[in-house]
Design a protein around this motif. Structure first.
Motif, short mmCIF file in Angstrom:
data_model
loop_
_atom_site.label_atom_id
_atom_site.label_comp_id
_atom_site.label_asym_id
_atom_site.label_seq_id
_atom_site.Cartn_x
_atom_site.Cartn_y
_atom_site.Cartn_z
N VAL A 56 -5.56 42.30 -22.19
CA VAL A 56 -4.33 42.44 -21.39
C VAL A 56 -4.32 41.46 -20.22
CG1 VAL A 56 -3.06 44.00 -19.85
CG2 VAL A 56 -3.89 44.84 -22.05
N LEU A 57 -5.49 41.20 -19.67
CA LEU A 57 -5.61 40.26 -18.55
C LEU A 57 -5.80 38.83 -19.01
CD1 LEU A 57 -7.82 42.22 -15.98
CD2 LEU A 57 -5.34 42.14 -16.20
N GLY A 58 -5.68 38.60 -20.31
CA GLY A 58 -5.78 37.24 -20.82
C GLY A 58 -7.19 36.72 -20.95
N MET A 59 -8.17 37.61 -20.93
CA MET A 59 -9.57 37.20 -20.99
C MET A 59 -10.01 36.98 -22.43
SD MET A 59 -10.94 39.97 -18.19
CE MET A 59 -12.61 39.88 -18.83
N ASP A 60 -10.94 36.07 -22.59
CA ASP A 60 -11.62 35.92 -23.88
C ASP A 60 -12.58 37.09 -24.05
OD1 ASP A 60 -10.37 33.46 -24.41
OD2 ASP A 60 -11.88 32.38 -23.25
N THR A 61 -12.64 37.64 -25.25
CA THR A 61 -13.51 38.79 -25.50
C THR A 61 -14.44 38.49 -26.66
OG1 THR A 61 -11.84 39.78 -26.97
CG2 THR A 61 -11.81 40.45 -24.64
N PRO A 62 -15.60 39.14 -26.67
CA PRO A 62 -16.58 38.87 -27.74
C PRO A 62 -16.18 39.44 -29.09
CG PRO A 62 -17.38 40.59 -26.27
CD PRO A 62 -16.14 40.04 -25.64
N ALA A 63 -15.16 40.29 -29.12
CA ALA A 63 -14.72 40.87 -30.39
C ALA A 63 -13.25 41.26 -30.28
CB ALA A 63 -15.57 42.09 -30.75
N ASP A 64 -12.63 41.49 -31.41
CA ASP A 64 -11.24 41.90 -31.48
C ASP A 64 -11.17 43.43 -31.38
OD1 ASP A 64 -8.62 42.51 -32.09
OD2 ASP A 64 -8.57 41.41 -33.98
#
Length: 274
Positions: A211-219
């Motif tokens: 939601v904050l536009g961050m890259d995440t390690p998984a979906d």
């Protein structure tokens, strides 16, 4: 996944406070020391990992930099008590980000008006947005797969519509749990079927970061592995065990006017380093 245009990916969040009830406290996701972890703790780690390392240090030296985190949530709390106890503390701490999830314990009670509940929620949002950096509003779950709460689905949906409208009026990003498909799987829920499992909490943390536009390690909506079908006997046996161990005590507390959080305090009342 669409990203709220009001939140820029380059924004730096150096402090975070979580407000709420058992969901935000992390019930269903026990840590090694017996305290609950939960999505907010996991989200805090993701936020901290986005911070640059302090001057003269690397992330291997200080993996979470100068990030600070408070979790004010207490299981069983109703909206008015959250507003009375946690909102003033969050305003005092004045972090860069507050996640606000409240009203879930109210809306499932007989006779509760979601319109009135939303008006009280909005007053709290107005207070918070005047005092902190960003307020992320959290919607309720789609309860179609939760046996005890399935009949409350329409009421929860009405409350969610209000929450999204409030978020729009106050320019708040929305952590939309209703649309998070992956937590419709039984494995996303704890044995009590009322709180998320560790994996369910992880999915919510990943969604919050997105939601904050961050890259995440998984979906967060990554499909679950295939699972063997259970026969009718196994389902009936599990339902009987669940009713005996979880449903009956839950109903008993409601009848006695007790809360699971009557003797519980916030686990992180101050903004502290991770």
């Amino acid at each position: 996944m669409a990203i709220d245009s009001r939140i820029q990916k380059t924004d730096i969040i150096g402090s975070y406070a979580a407000i709420g009830d058992s969901f935000t406290e992390g019930v269903g996701d026990p840590g090694p020391d017996g305290t609950y972890v939960g999505w907010a703790d996991r989200f805090a780690v993701l936020l901290a990992d986005q911070l640059p390392a302090p001057d003269g240090a690397t992330h291997s030296d200080s993996p979470h930099g100068n990030f600070r985190y408070a979790n004010l949530a207490v299981r069983g709390r109703l909206l008015d008590r959250i507003v009375a106890e946690q909102v003033p503390r969050a305003k005092e701490l004045a972090p860069d980000l507050v996640t606000f999830c409240a009203g879930g314990n109210d809306v499932i009670r007989p006779g509760t008006d979601p319109d009135d509940l939303a008006e009280r929620f909005e007053r709290a949002v107005a207070e918070l947005t005047d005092a902190v950096g960003t307020v992320m509003v959290t919607t309720g779950f789609d309860t179609r797969g939760v046996p005890v709460l399935r009949h409350m689905r329409g009421k929860i949906a009405t409350y969610n519509v209000h929450l999204r409208a409030i978020a729009d009026r106050y320019h708040c990003p929305v952590l939309d749990l209703w649309s998070l498909r992956s937590i419709q799987d039984r494995r996303a829920w704890d044995d009590d079927r009322l709180h998320l499992s560790a994996e369910g909490h992880t999915r919510v943390a990943l969604r919050a970061a997105r939601v904050l536009g961050m890259d995440t390690p998984a979906d967060p909506d990554q499909p679950w592995p295939p699972q063997a079908e259970r026969n009718t006997y196994e389902v009936r046996r599990d339902n009987i065990q669940w009713a005996r161990e979880h449903l009956v005590p839950w109903i008993g507390r409601r009848l006695r006017g007790e809360s699971s959080g009557d003797t519980v305090a916030a686990k992180r009342p101050d903004l502290l380093p991770l």
